[in-house]
Design an enzyme around this catalytic site. Structure first.
Site, PDB file in Angstrom:
ATOM      1  N   ASN A   9     -11.518  -5.939   0.676  1.00 25.44           N
ATOM      2  CA  ASN A   9     -10.919  -4.611   0.859  1.00 25.44           C
ATOM      3  C   ASN A   9     -10.977  -3.899  -0.488  1.00 25.44           C
ATOM      4  OD1 ASN A   9      -9.323  -2.398   1.320  1.00 25.44           O
ATOM      5  ND2 ASN A   9      -7.403  -3.551   1.541  1.00 25.44           N
ATOM      6  N   LYS A  11     -10.246  -0.914  -1.170  1.00 24.54           N
ATOM      7  CA  LYS A  11      -9.175   0.089  -1.318  1.00 24.54           C
ATOM      8  C   LYS A  11      -9.739   1.409  -1.878  1.00 24.54           C
ATOM      9  CE  LYS A  11      -5.924  -3.641  -1.940  1.00 24.54           C
ATOM     10  NZ  LYS A  11      -4.598  -4.047  -2.356  1.00 24.54           N
ATOM     11  N   HIS A  96      -2.477  -2.159   7.202  1.00 26.73           N
ATOM     12  CA  HIS A  96      -2.330  -2.729   5.859  1.00 26.73           C
ATOM     13  C   HIS A  96      -0.973  -2.318   5.289  1.00 26.73           C
ATOM     14  CE1 HIS A  96      -2.974  -3.506   1.611  1.00 26.73           C
ATOM     15  NE2 HIS A  96      -3.964  -4.301   1.970  1.00 26.73           N
ATOM     16  N   GLU A  98      -0.106  -1.271   2.494  1.00 29.19           N
ATOM     17  CA  GLU A  98      -0.112  -0.028   1.705  1.00 29.19           C
ATOM     18  C   GLU A  98      -0.067   1.180   2.636  1.00 29.19           C
ATOM     19  OE1 GLU A  98      -3.530  -1.060  -0.658  1.00 29.19           O
ATOM     20  OE2 GLU A  98      -2.341  -2.593  -1.665  1.00 29.19           O
ATOM     21  N   GLU A 166      -0.443 -10.993   5.175  1.00 31.67           N
ATOM     22  CA  GLU A 166      -0.441 -10.580   3.778  1.00 31.67           C
ATOM     23  C   GLU A 166       1.002 -10.339   3.330  1.00 31.67           C
ATOM     24  OE1 GLU A 166      -4.431  -8.794   2.601  1.00 31.67           O
ATOM     25  OE2 GLU A 166      -3.304  -7.173   3.497  1.00 31.67           O
ATOM     26  N   GLY A 172      -1.741  -7.773  -4.866  1.00 31.76           N
ATOM     27  CA  GLY A 172      -2.012  -7.109  -6.134  1.00 31.76           C
ATOM     28  C   GLY A 172      -1.041  -7.485  -7.242  1.00 31.76           C
ATOM     29  N   SER A 212      -3.520 -11.794  -3.503  1.00 34.32           N
ATOM     30  CA  SER A 212      -3.941 -12.391  -4.772  1.00 34.32           C
ATOM     31  C   SER A 212      -4.788 -13.653  -4.586  1.00 34.32           C
ATOM     32  CB  SER A 212      -2.719 -12.677  -5.663  1.00 34.32           C
ATOM     33  OG  SER A 212      -2.050 -11.459  -5.959  1.00 34.32           O
TER      34      SER A 212
END
Ligand code: PEP
Length: 250
Positions: A9, A11, A96, A98, A166, A172, A212
């Site tokens: 991904n 992003k 996701h 985010e 996730e 991240g 990560s």
């Protein structure tokens, strides 16, 4: 035996030209060594078409990072599943964290997007995962179960679905869930799917881990019985690291 799936991904990173270069580098780094594993890369919408031209004819698949739940219309800034399909995407990532955190996605809007993507013939990577606060207050199980159940509401066939677990606190941040922590939630997800869709469907469902993942922890994570590959953020921007993670899954 479930075939593992590893997706990068990207992003909101890379111009179109940079995406082309990274896609070329990924192909070169992968070489021939990933036949045991399904692989995808998810550039920005803007770079989908150019990236597809680079990976066309290879086994690497094109993945979109999101899609809208209407075909077209007055939704400024959005891109529909139909458009994504037309540029050659096989998969779309939906829900996701985010998107949930910064763009107001809820389980209900995630569900609308999943349904539309499936209708348009796309396969879906449905993302779920708890925040740090939710983990610390002991509600991981109910949060993840609701995300799965509500995200899949009204969907009768999950053959085209992959779920990505996730944990938000691991995305991240450099903090990876331990393989045991991840496996516990993956098993919970598979049990939820068994209750909803029966054992045969649940045993075929692929559940990726994301948060990560690096070459140094991929082997241990992917060795767990219910972890069927990874959704890779930061490390997917480096072709050699991404290829090493794919090899760990192969
Ligand atoms: C992600 O955003 O899907 C992700 C897992 O990111 P990272 O690998 O950087 O934690």
């Amino acid at each position: 035996m479930r075939r593992k799936i590893v997706v990068g991904n990207w992003k909101m990173n890379n111009t179109v030209a940079e995406s082309e270069t990274l896609a070329q580098d990924v192909l070169a780094a992968l070489g021939e060594g990933f036949s045991g594993c399904e692989v995808g890369i998810a550039p920005t919408y803007l770079a989908l078409e150019a990236t597809e031209r680079i990976i066309e004819g290879s086994e690497v698949q094109l993945v979109a990072q999101n899609c809208h739940y209407e075909n077209d219309g007055a939704y400024t800034g959005e891109v529909s599943a139909r458009m994504i399909n037309a540029v050659g995407c096989s998969y779309v990532i939906i829900g996701h964290s985010e998107r949930r955190q910064y763009f107001g996605e809820t389980n209900a809007t995630v569900n609308l997007r999943v349904k539309k993507a499936l209708t348009e013939g796309l396969k879906v990577i449905l993302c779920v995962g708890e925040t740090l606060e939710e983990r610390e207050t002991g509600v991981t199980e109910s949060v993840v179960t609701s995300q799965v159940t509500e995200g899949l509401a009204g969907i009768l066939d999950i053959g085209a679905i992959v779920i990505a677990y996730e944990p938000v606190w691991a995305i991240g941040t450099g903090k990876t869930a331990s393989s045991a922590q991840a496996e516990e939630v993956h098993l919970l997800i598979r049990t939820t799917i068994t209750e909803l869709y029966g054992e045969p469907a649940a045993s075929q469902l692929r559940i990726q881990y994301g948060g990560s993942v690096k070459p140094s922890n991929a082997v241990e994570l992917f060795a767990m019985p219910n972890i069927d590959g990874g959704l890779i953020g930061g490390a997917s921007l480096n072709a050699a690291d991404f290829a090493a993670i794919v090899k760990a899954a192969s």
